[in-house]
Enzyme design. Structure first.
Site, PDB file in Angstrom:
ATOM      1  N   ASN A 114      -4.891   4.783  15.943  1.00  0.00           N
ATOM      2  CA  ASN A 114      -5.946   4.555  14.836  1.00  0.00           C
ATOM      3  C   ASN A 114      -6.374   3.089  15.089  1.00  0.00           C
ATOM      4  OD1 ASN A 114      -5.514   6.832  13.502  1.00  0.00           O
ATOM      5  ND2 ASN A 114      -3.719   5.938  12.372  1.00  0.00           N
ATOM      6  N   CYS A 157      -0.203  -2.607  15.693  1.00  0.00           N
ATOM      7  CA  CYS A 157      -0.200  -2.295  14.416  1.00  0.00           C
ATOM      8  C   CYS A 157      -0.689  -3.302  13.193  1.00  0.00           C
ATOM      9  CB  CYS A 157       1.138  -1.894  13.905  1.00  0.00           C
ATOM     10  SG  CYS A 157       1.504  -1.830  12.279  1.00  0.00           S
ATOM     11  N   CYS A 172      -1.804   5.500  10.121  1.00  0.00           N
ATOM     12  CA  CYS A 172      -0.697   4.793  10.204  1.00  0.00           C
ATOM     13  C   CYS A 172      -1.143   3.452  11.016  1.00  0.00           C
ATOM     14  CB  CYS A 172       0.095   5.526  11.328  1.00  0.00           C
ATOM     15  SG  CYS A 172       0.756   7.138  10.993  1.00  0.00           S
ATOM     16  N   SER A 203      11.119   6.377   9.211  1.00  0.00           N
ATOM     17  CA  SER A 203      10.522   5.883  10.466  1.00  0.00           C
ATOM     18  C   SER A 203      11.007   4.639  10.692  1.00  0.00           C
ATOM     19  CB  SER A 203       9.029   6.227  10.323  1.00  0.00           C
ATOM     20  OG  SER A 203       8.453   5.757  11.583  1.00  0.00           O
ATOM     21  N   CYS A 246       3.484   8.380   1.187  1.00  0.00           N
ATOM     22  CA  CYS A 246       3.845   7.567   2.321  1.00  0.00           C
ATOM     23  C   CYS A 246       4.063   6.246   1.569  1.00  0.00           C
ATOM     24  CB  CYS A 246       2.782   7.307   3.375  1.00  0.00           C
ATOM     25  SG  CYS A 246       2.939   6.107   4.614  1.00  0.00           S
ATOM     26  N   GLU A 290       9.507  -2.197   8.107  1.00  0.00           N
ATOM     27  CA  GLU A 290      10.623  -1.461   8.756  1.00  0.00           C
ATOM     28  C   GLU A 290      11.674  -1.095   7.881  1.00  0.00           C
ATOM     29  OE1 GLU A 290      11.029  -0.129  11.646  1.00  0.00           O
ATOM     30  OE2 GLU A 290      13.202  -0.121  10.659  1.00  0.00           O
ATOM     31  N   HIS A 324       7.285   4.741  21.739  1.00  0.00           N
ATOM     32  CA  HIS A 324       6.007   4.265  22.434  1.00  0.00           C
ATOM     33  C   HIS A 324       6.102   3.711  24.039  1.00  0.00           C
ATOM     34  CE1 HIS A 324       4.820   4.256  18.357  1.00  0.00           C
ATOM     35  NE2 HIS A 324       5.534   3.169  18.055  1.00  0.00           N
ATOM     36  N   GLU A 350       0.907  -1.256  -0.196  1.00  0.00           N
ATOM     37  CA  GLU A 350       0.172   0.224  -0.192  1.00  0.00           C
ATOM     38  C   GLU A 350       0.904   1.371  -0.009  1.00  0.00           C
ATOM     39  OE1 GLU A 350      -3.435  -2.230   2.642  1.00  0.00           O
ATOM     40  OE2 GLU A 350      -3.382  -0.090   2.649  1.00  0.00           O
ATOM     41  N   SER A 386      10.135   5.510  16.339  1.00  0.00           N
ATOM     42  CA  SER A 386       8.978   5.188  17.128  1.00  0.00           C
ATOM     43  C   SER A 386       9.167   4.566  18.386  1.00  0.00           C
ATOM     44  CB  SER A 386       8.028   3.926  16.387  1.00  0.00           C
ATOM     45  OG  SER A 386       7.832   4.482  14.962  1.00  0.00           O
TER      46      SER A 386
HETATM   47  N1  SAH Z   1       7.897   0.438  10.760  1.00  0.00           N
HETATM   48  C1  SAH Z   1       8.319   1.817  10.913  1.00  0.00           C
HETATM   49  C2  SAH Z   1       7.294   2.593   9.813  1.00  0.00           C
HETATM   50  C3  SAH Z   1       6.020   1.986   9.469  1.00  0.00           C
HETATM   51  S1  SAH Z   1       4.896   2.433  11.021  1.00  0.00           S
HETATM   52  C4  SAH Z   1       7.906   2.175  12.458  1.00  0.00           C
HETATM   53  O1  SAH Z   1       7.340   1.593  13.111  1.00  0.00           O
HETATM   54  O2  SAH Z   1       8.353   3.215  12.485  1.00  0.00           O
HETATM   55  C5  SAH Z   1       4.850   4.080  10.925  1.00  0.00           C
HETATM   56  C6  SAH Z   1       4.280   4.789  12.246  1.00  0.00           C
HETATM   57  O3  SAH Z   1       2.890   4.143  12.380  1.00  0.00           O
HETATM   58  C7  SAH Z   1       5.056   4.014  13.300  1.00  0.00           C
HETATM   59  O4  SAH Z   1       5.408   5.186  14.382  1.00  0.00           O
HETATM   60  C8  SAH Z   1       4.067   3.186  14.218  1.00  0.00           C
HETATM   61  O5  SAH Z   1       4.375   3.072  15.469  1.00  0.00           O
HETATM   62  C9  SAH Z   1       2.758   3.843  13.986  1.00  0.00           C
HETATM   63  N2  SAH Z   1       1.510   3.046  13.915  1.00  0.00           N
HETATM   64  C10 SAH Z   1       1.648   1.924  13.814  1.00  0.00           C
HETATM   65  N3  SAH Z   1       0.325   1.306  14.113  1.00  0.00           N
HETATM   66  C11 SAH Z   1      -0.449   2.340  14.464  1.00  0.00           C
HETATM   67  C12 SAH Z   1      -1.863   2.521  15.130  1.00  0.00           C
HETATM   68  N4  SAH Z   1      -2.797   1.563  14.936  1.00  0.00           N
HETATM   69  N5  SAH Z   1      -2.144   3.734  15.366  1.00  0.00           N
HETATM   70  C13 SAH Z   1      -1.208   4.895  15.167  1.00  0.00           C
HETATM   71  N6  SAH Z   1      -0.167   4.692  14.938  1.00  0.00           N
HETATM   72  C14 SAH Z   1       0.460   3.420  14.506  1.00  0.00           C
HETATM   73 FE1  SF4 Z   2       6.376  -2.822  11.817  1.00  0.00          FE
HETATM   74 FE2  SF4 Z   2       6.352  -0.425  12.313  1.00  0.00          FE
HETATM   75 FE3  SF4 Z   2       4.258  -1.836  12.308  1.00  0.00          FE
HETATM   76 FE4  SF4 Z   2       5.752  -2.133  14.190  1.00  0.00          FE
HETATM   77  S1  SF4 Z   2       4.958  -0.338  13.817  1.00  0.00           S
HETATM   78  S2  SF4 Z   2       4.990  -3.784  13.264  1.00  0.00           S
HETATM   79  S3  SF4 Z   2       7.767  -1.805  12.971  1.00  0.00           S
HETATM   80  S4  SF4 Z   2       5.294  -1.631  10.518  1.00  0.00           S
END
Ligand code: SAH
Ligand code: SF4
Length: 357
Positions: free
Chosen positions: A304, A128, A345, A205, A114, A174, A230, A101, A228
């Site tokens: 989200n 995620c 995200c 990211s 993105c 990632e 958290h 996507e 990221s």
């Molecule tokens: N793998 C990388 C980049 C892709 S995820 C990473 O983790 O940084 C991009 C961003 O979306 C990250 O900051 C991740 O923590 C955030 N993210 C993932 N799932 C999410 C959700 N359900 N709600 C809000 N942000 C989320």
């Molecule tokens: Fe992978 Fe980023 Fe999602 Fe974590 S938040 S599972 S590192 S895509």
């Protein structure tokens, strides 16, 4: 030559392309013309271009179905628009059937793309949607480049005056788990003769792949880094981010300090606010202490909905933000875009995988 051993022309860096062509007697100027046609104009049909003989001969012999190289954009399986029309999500099918996507967003008149860097993700973050799908494979440089070329093409039809000037590696996957391919793609996409996205407008990211963060610093890569985070303790973080067991919080913070001192650059920390998990005032205070000495900007992301977890109430979010600001850190809320098309995200779940489409 089987299709399997065929490679995308988008996979080649500028130096690889010019080297291959020079071995075939194509002069540098003509190689640059081809690069501009592919990456600047985003063309995929080379048959009409008036290339001069050595280059034309090379293209005829080497580019096309069943030849050494192919030149194409992924097939669009679906395109979904958010109700405000500001976000478009593309579901793209790669040659081997993997679905990824890409999202094109319009924020305050700025166009941001993105992109995905992997099909799925191996890191398994619990909140995620991509993480819950598991890992399928890395994307090649060309598969990353082609997402931007596709988004640019769509933007041209919507509003030819607009250009994509910003890029975030926040789609599926990632990026620092696919370091080499991502770096080739970013060099190509930031090349002025190509898509020309300024390197400082590109954000990588990462979930915190410690060795790759240090590598980015040592190689003086010009891109922005977003980490990221958290979680403010090992326990809090590893409950949400399993990768934290491999690269513990203390080593991630050490790597961020080194990154800052080597590059002199600010780091953006992403923090998805999850009710009862990482949104308390104590957590915010610990975060202020943890980031002490780092030139940091914190981006708070409202969760989200992906099932299982709830986002923080807005009052706990704003309390959290106030503590960080009082602690001396710029701290902003990420705008929620495209939630209604699952383009937010962590919602980039290729839900069509597995279905016969
Ligand atoms: N793998 C990388 C980049 C892709 S995820 C990473 O983790 O940084 C991009 C961003 O979306 C990250 O900051 C991740 O923590 C955030 N993210 C993932 N799932 C999410 C959700 N359900 N709600 C809000 N942000 C989320
Ligand atoms: Fe992978 Fe980023 Fe999602 Fe974590 S938040 S599972 S590192 S895509």
């Amino acid at each position: 030559m089987t299709v399997a051993s065929s490679k995308s022309l988008h996979d080649l860096s500028f130096s690889e392309l010019t080297r291959i062509l020079s071995e075939e007697g194509v002069i540098l100027h003509h190689a640059k013309v081809l690069w501009r046609v592919i990456h600047g104009l985003g063309e995929i049909d080379l048959s009409d271009h008036p290339f001069l003989p050595p280059l034309r001969r090379w293209i005829n012999a080497n580019v096309g179905e069943g030849k050494a190289y192919f030149l194409e954009l992924p097939e669009v399986v679906d395109e979904i628009h958010s109700s405000d029309g500001m976000t478009r999500k593309f579901l793209l099918r790669l040659r081997d059937g993997q679905i990824i996507e890409t999202v094109l967003m319009s924020y305050d008149g700025r166009q941001t793309v993105c992109v995905s860097t992997q099909a799925g993700c191996a890191m398994g973050c619990v909140f995620c949607a991509t993480g819950q799908m598991g890992f399928s494979r890395h994307l090649s440089p060309g598969e990353i480049v082609a997402q931007v070329l596709h988004a640019r093409r769509v933007l041209k039809t919507v509003d030819p005056r607009k250009r994509i000037r910003n890029m975030v590696l926040m789609g599926m996957g990632e990026p620092l788990h696919n370091y080499d391919a991502v770096m080739v793609a970013l060099e190509t996409l930031s090349d002025r003769r190509g898509a020309g996205i300024g390197p400082t407008k590109i954000s990588i990211s990462t979930v915190g792949v410690v060795p790759s963060i240090l590598r980015l610093a040592n190689e003086q890569r010009p891109y922005r880094l977003a980490v990221s985070l958290h979680g403010s303790t090992e326990e809090e973080r590893s409950a949400l981010v399993p990768a934290s067991k491999k690269w513990p919080l203390h080593s991630l913070i050490d790597a961020c300090k080194k990154y800052g001192s080597i590059t002199g650059k600010r780091i953006f920390f992403e923090w998805t606010l999850i009710a009862g998990k990482n949104d308390s005032t104590e957590t915010a205070q610990r975060l202020v202490a943890l980031l002490h000495g780092i030139d940091a900007h914190i981006n708070l992301i409202p969760l989200n909905p992906t099932g299982g977890f709830s986002g923080s109430q807005s009052d706990s979010g704003s309390k959290f933000q106030k503590i960080l600001i009082a602690g001396g850190f710029p701290c902003t809320f990420r705008q929620r875009r495209g939630i209604d098309v699952a383009a937010g995200c962590g919602m980039l779940k290729a839900d069509k995988i597995g279905k016969s489409i």
